[in-house]
Write a protein that holds these residues in place. Structure first.
Motif, PDB file in Angstrom:
ATOM      1  N   ASP A 116      -3.621  -7.239 -10.765  1.00 15.14           N
ATOM      2  CA  ASP A 116      -3.229  -6.782  -9.427  1.00 15.14           C
ATOM      3  C   ASP A 116      -3.701  -5.345  -9.286  1.00 15.14           C
ATOM      4  OD1 ASP A 116      -1.565  -5.581  -7.377  1.00 15.14           O
ATOM      5  OD2 ASP A 116      -0.118  -7.217  -7.621  1.00 15.14           O
ATOM      6  N   SER A 119      -4.910  -3.015  -3.807  1.00 13.98           N
ATOM      7  CA  SER A 119      -3.748  -3.361  -2.987  1.00 13.98           C
ATOM      8  C   SER A 119      -3.343  -2.317  -1.937  1.00 13.98           C
ATOM      9  CB  SER A 119      -2.548  -3.640  -3.909  1.00 13.98           C
ATOM     10  OG  SER A 119      -2.909  -4.521  -4.938  1.00 13.98           O
ATOM     11  N   PRO A 120      -4.278  -1.917  -1.084  1.00  4.69           N
ATOM     12  CA  PRO A 120      -3.911  -0.894  -0.091  1.00  4.69           C
ATOM     13  C   PRO A 120      -3.074  -1.450   1.064  1.00  4.69           C
ATOM     14  CG  PRO A 120      -6.166  -1.590   0.242  1.00  4.69           C
ATOM     15  CD  PRO A 120      -5.693  -2.304  -0.995  1.00  4.69           C
ATOM     16  N   ASN A 121      -2.466  -0.508   1.760  1.00  4.23           N
ATOM     17  CA  ASN A 121      -1.676  -0.819   2.933  1.00  4.23           C
ATOM     18  C   ASN A 121      -2.633  -1.041   4.108  1.00  4.23           C
ATOM     19  OD1 ASN A 121      -0.027  -0.641   5.163  1.00  4.23           O
ATOM     20  ND2 ASN A 121       1.194   1.047   4.330  1.00  4.23           N
ATOM     21  N   HIS A 156      -3.378  -7.262  -3.658  1.00  4.38           N
ATOM     22  CA  HIS A 156      -2.100  -7.532  -2.978  1.00  4.38           C
ATOM     23  C   HIS A 156      -1.962  -6.587  -1.774  1.00  4.38           C
ATOM     24  CE1 HIS A 156       2.067  -9.170  -3.321  1.00  4.38           C
ATOM     25  NE2 HIS A 156       2.439  -8.000  -2.827  1.00  4.38           N
ATOM     26  N   GLY A 158      -1.069  -4.705   1.570  1.00  2.41           N
ATOM     27  CA  GLY A 158       0.223  -4.555   2.259  1.00  2.41           C
ATOM     28  C   GLY A 158       0.074  -4.932   3.708  1.00  2.41           C
ATOM     29  N   TYR A 311       9.795  -6.364   0.741  1.00  2.00           N
ATOM     30  CA  TYR A 311       8.748  -6.236  -0.275  1.00  2.00           C
ATOM     31  C   TYR A 311       9.128  -6.983  -1.563  1.00  2.00           C
ATOM     32  CZ  TYR A 311       5.287  -3.404  -2.960  1.00  2.00           C
ATOM     33  OH  TYR A 311       4.250  -2.969  -3.730  1.00  2.00           O
ATOM     34  N   ASP A 315       7.199 -10.063  -3.660  1.00  2.99           N
ATOM     35  CA  ASP A 315       6.702  -9.941  -5.032  1.00  2.99           C
ATOM     36  C   ASP A 315       7.261 -11.019  -5.961  1.00  2.99           C
ATOM     37  OD1 ASP A 315       4.640  -8.243  -5.826  1.00  2.99           O
ATOM     38  OD2 ASP A 315       5.812  -6.469  -5.328  1.00  2.99           O
ATOM     39  N   TYR A 333      -0.265  -5.181 -13.605  1.00  2.00           N
ATOM     40  CA  TYR A 333      -0.156  -4.481 -12.315  1.00  2.00           C
ATOM     41  C   TYR A 333      -0.688  -3.065 -12.466  1.00  2.00           C
ATOM     42  CZ  TYR A 333       3.187  -8.098 -10.862  1.00  2.00           C
ATOM     43  OH  TYR A 333       3.789  -9.287 -10.544  1.00  2.00           O
ATOM     44  N   VAL A 335      -0.434  -0.299 -10.516  1.00  2.00           N
ATOM     45  CA  VAL A 335       0.317   0.145  -9.343  1.00  2.00           C
ATOM     46  C   VAL A 335       0.945   1.500  -9.671  1.00  2.00           C
ATOM     47  CG1 VAL A 335       2.217  -0.463  -7.790  1.00  2.00           C
ATOM     48  CG2 VAL A 335       0.817  -2.272  -8.762  1.00  2.00           C
ATOM     49  N   GLN A 339       6.530   2.756  -8.448  1.00  2.00           N
ATOM     50  CA  GLN A 339       7.033   1.392  -8.245  1.00  2.00           C
ATOM     51  C   GLN A 339       7.517   0.743  -9.534  1.00  2.00           C
ATOM     52  OE1 GLN A 339       4.937  -1.115  -5.529  1.00  2.00           O
ATOM     53  NE2 GLN A 339       3.932   0.606  -4.538  1.00  2.00           N
ATOM     54  N   HIS A 342      10.900  -1.049  -9.194  1.00  2.00           N
ATOM     55  CA  HIS A 342      10.737  -2.231  -8.355  1.00  2.00           C
ATOM     56  C   HIS A 342      10.140  -3.391  -9.171  1.00  2.00           C
ATOM     57  CE1 HIS A 342       9.091  -4.934  -5.314  1.00  2.00           C
ATOM     58  NE2 HIS A 342       7.892  -4.730  -5.850  1.00  2.00           N
ATOM     59  N   LEU A 343       9.063  -3.100  -9.889  1.00  2.00           N
ATOM     60  CA  LEU A 343       8.386  -4.180 -10.627  1.00  2.00           C
ATOM     61  C   LEU A 343       9.239  -4.714 -11.773  1.00  2.00           C
ATOM     62  CD1 LEU A 343       4.716  -2.871 -10.524  1.00  2.00           C
ATOM     63  CD2 LEU A 343       5.619  -4.878  -9.352  1.00  2.00           C
TER      64      LEU A 343
HETATM   65  N1  ARG Z   1       0.624  -2.305  -1.187  1.00  2.00           N
HETATM   66  C1  ARG Z   1       1.332  -1.537  -2.157  1.00  2.00           C
HETATM   67  C2  ARG Z   1       1.180  -0.040  -1.868  1.00  2.00           C
HETATM   68  O1  ARG Z   1       0.311   0.350  -1.117  1.00  2.00           O
HETATM   69  C3  ARG Z   1       0.904  -1.817  -3.568  1.00  2.00           C
HETATM   70  C4  ARG Z   1       1.069  -3.242  -3.993  1.00  2.00           C
HETATM   71  C5  ARG Z   1       1.077  -3.415  -5.458  1.00  2.00           C
HETATM   72  N2  ARG Z   1       1.209  -4.774  -5.899  1.00  2.00           N
HETATM   73  C6  ARG Z   1       2.317  -5.504  -5.865  1.00  2.00           C
HETATM   74  N3  ARG Z   1       2.274  -6.751  -6.286  1.00  2.00           N
HETATM   75  N4  ARG Z   1       3.455  -5.012  -5.432  1.00  2.00           N
HETATM   76  O2  ARG Z   1       1.927   0.724  -2.404  1.00  2.00           O
END
Ligand code: ARG
Length: 574
Positions: A116, A119-121, A156, A158, A311, A315, A333, A335, A339, A342-343
């Motif tokens: 993973d 994974s941008p927003n 992934h 956002g 969120y 996940d 991940y 990331v 986070q 969270h993970l």
């Molecule tokens: N989209 C999230 C961000 O910009 C990161 C995602 C990471 N991956 C996941 N499976 N939560 O912070």
């Protein structure tokens, strides 16, 4: 060549014959000072305790037993080491094997790995904060694939959360038109205004939540705007990935919205099995291994009172999918470290619910921040984030200047292609060469230098070797003479060549490309040392000349492969 594990096996045999006690590890390390041997046995003390004798006495007894072709000699060294010198013949034979098989890596037990990364927003454009996840994740994917794993890249993105509720609520409020041709910077501008309002205005916050829920229910108006914006952003990011030589494509997008159909069922399942409960209308899982500020079980909200999914539940669906459908055995991940909790919670809930068994390796590979020279977060002067595309353009521009200074006659075409290779390579290498766990300071001068641990130094060494090989004019693979190591520089360089496999395996296991960076940097420096001292093409002894050519060829192959595994391109000349 896995020199360490070969040595371990041989030494185990020397000490224990076949009744080896598994509890005792044999610890072999590379020796920093080669005068004391190429490798050393580090835990002679522990082994001598089993024999109820002193390290020195044990060493004396054991050293006589060396009859392995890999080891030339071994020496006891105070206080309790055994220094190991490799056999030249064995090194030469091993090089020959690599050249003949055109392979640096031996087969491994293939695993399915989901990585993973990036994974941008989707509500805004990519900024420098996305760089680390994108390039480290990409390099680890390449490395894991190279050693023979099945790698599934997972972007992934956002695209299913509150950020879209915010955008849509604002668009609605200001009655803005979102045409197909709208630019990504315009979207970002709208998002920033929406976010400002969201942070100070409670009424707007409520509206945002309403629109998030509407989107998640696929209400027509919201869904249409959402689709347009996501499509636009994906296209924009594709350009950046291509420029950065990142292997992510459309087929690797498994964004938040990809899991939308699974959410309702999972929430129901968790409620039914009493893993989740309803509190004040929210659906929550209370975890006993996580404590809140009051020292009580921490609650993870999956679905809010207003009906919107969060969120966290996305996940959980995602990890379930990765195990059940993608058959992942390892999930990594890349990331942001923020986070982490969270993970960990997602993993915990998924394990409790049995969505993922204990033997699946799930790892969050955190990374530090990119800082500017005054140790502050890397931002514009006004405190805004720097767009990734701007950073890339700046690096290419700087590289152009450097190249022109170096070669005034460089053609325009060459300047354009080379400045891209160098500028992008520099940004990537500067980042990848730092241990991902720590913050690092972004420094243009350092990363665009021909000296030191930089991509430019390695790219340059590579082109120097190519130019030697070109001058030879004949096909190297047709050389009949076998390897013949004729001095210490060549021994050091050759052992380094043989260590490539070990480094790749270690980088893969730890998810740390900086190990590969320091290895190829050292290989390039060792080559330069050797090259400054000895002639290659002018060497009169043909056997030695041929061997040097073959060594040069292998070094060039590793440098190119190494850079390729970092996602960095090379040119045939600089
Ligand atoms: N989209 C999230 C961000 O910009 C990161 C995602 C990471 N991956 C996941 N499976 N939560 O912070």
């Amino acid at each position: 060549m896995k020199i360490k594990s070969i040595l371990k096996k041989k030494i185990k045999k020397m000490f224990f014959k076949n009744n080896y006690n598994k509890k005792i590890k044999i610890i072999i390390q590379k020796n920093k000072n080669i005068k004391n041997g190429h490798y050393q046995l580090n835990n002679l003390f522990n082994i001598s305790k089993i024999y109820k004798t002193t390290p020195k006495k044990l060493a004396k007894k054991i050293l006589k037993k060396n009859k392995f072709d890999i080891i030339k000699k071994m020496e006891f060294s105070k206080p309790c080491f055994i220094n190991i010198f490799l056999n030249k013949k064995w090194i030469e034979k091993s090089l020959e094997k690599i050249l003949k098989n055109k392979k640096f890596i031996s087969p491994i037990k293939k695993k399915t790995v989901v990585i993973d990364y990036s994974s941008p927003n989707m509500a805004k454009s990519m900024h420098v904060g996305h760089l680390r996840s994108t390039i480290i994740g990409d390099s680890v994917s390449r490395i894991m694939e190279y050693i023979g794993n099945k790698v599934i890249r997972a972007n992934h993105i956002g695209d299913w959360g509150n950020q879209f509720g915010m955008l849509i609520a604002y668009i609605k409020k200001k009655n803005l038109k979102i045409s197909k041709k709208i630019s990504i910077s315009k979207i970002e501008e709208i998002y920033c205004q929406a976010k400002k309002l969201y942070d100070k205005n409670k009424k707007f916050l409520k509206k945002t939540n309403k629109y998030t829920k509407k989107l998640q229910k696929k209400e027509k108006f919201c869904y249409k705007i959402w689709k347009k914006i996501v499509k636009l952003n994906i296209k924009e990011n594709e350009k950046i990935y291509k420029l950065l030589n990142i292997k992510l494509t459309k087929k690797d997008i498994f964004g938040e919205s990809f899991y939308k159909k699974m959410l309702k069922k999972i929430v129901q399942d968790l409620l039914k099995r009493k893993i989740a409960t309803i509190k004040n209308g929210n659906i929550i899982v209370f975890l006993k291994n996580f404590k809140n500020r009051k020292g009580k079980k921490m609650g993870v909200i999956l679905k809010k009172k207003d009906g919107s999914f969060l969120y966290s539940i996305i996940d959980i669906a995602c990890i379930k999918y990765r195990y059940e459908q993608l058959k992942a055995e390892i999930i990594l991940y890349y990331v942001d470290s923020r986070q982490k909790q969270h993970l960990l919670q997602i993993y915990e809930i998924s394990k409790i619910a049995g969505y993922i068994p204990n033997n699946i390796k799930v790892k969050h590979h955190i990374f530090g921040m990119m800082l500017s020279e005054n140790n502050q977060p890397f931002q514009t002067r006004s405190g805004n984030t720097i767009k990734l595309i701007e950073l890339i353009k700046k690096s290419i521009k700087k590289s152009k200047k450097i190249l022109k200074e170096k070669n005034k006659l460089i053609s325009k075409k060459k300047l354009i292609s080379l400045s891209k290779i160098i500028g992008i390579g520099a940004i990537k290498y500067a980042d990848l060469s730092k241990n991902r766990k720590t913050n690092y300071i972004f420094n243009w001068n350092q990363m665009l230098s021909f000296e030191g641990n930089t991509s430019l130094y390695i790219q340059y060494t590579y082109t120097r070797i190519l130019s030697i090989l070109r001058k030879y004019k004949k096909n190297l693979l047709n050389i009949k003479n076998s390897f013949k190591i004729s001095n210490n520089y060549e021994t050091i360089l050759s052992i380094s060549i043989l260590q490539f496999e070990e480094i790749i395996i270690k980088s893969s296991k730890k998810g740390k490309p900086h190990l590969l960076c320091s290895y190829i940097y050292q290989l390039a420096s060792k080559y330069s040392n050797f090259y400054e001292k000895y002639n290659i093409l002018k060497e009169k002894n043909k056997k030695i000349r041929d061997s040097r050519l073959k060594i040069s060829f292998l070094v060039s192959k590793i440098l190119k492969k190494g850079l390729n595994l970092l996602g960095i391109k090379v040119s045939k000349s600089i």
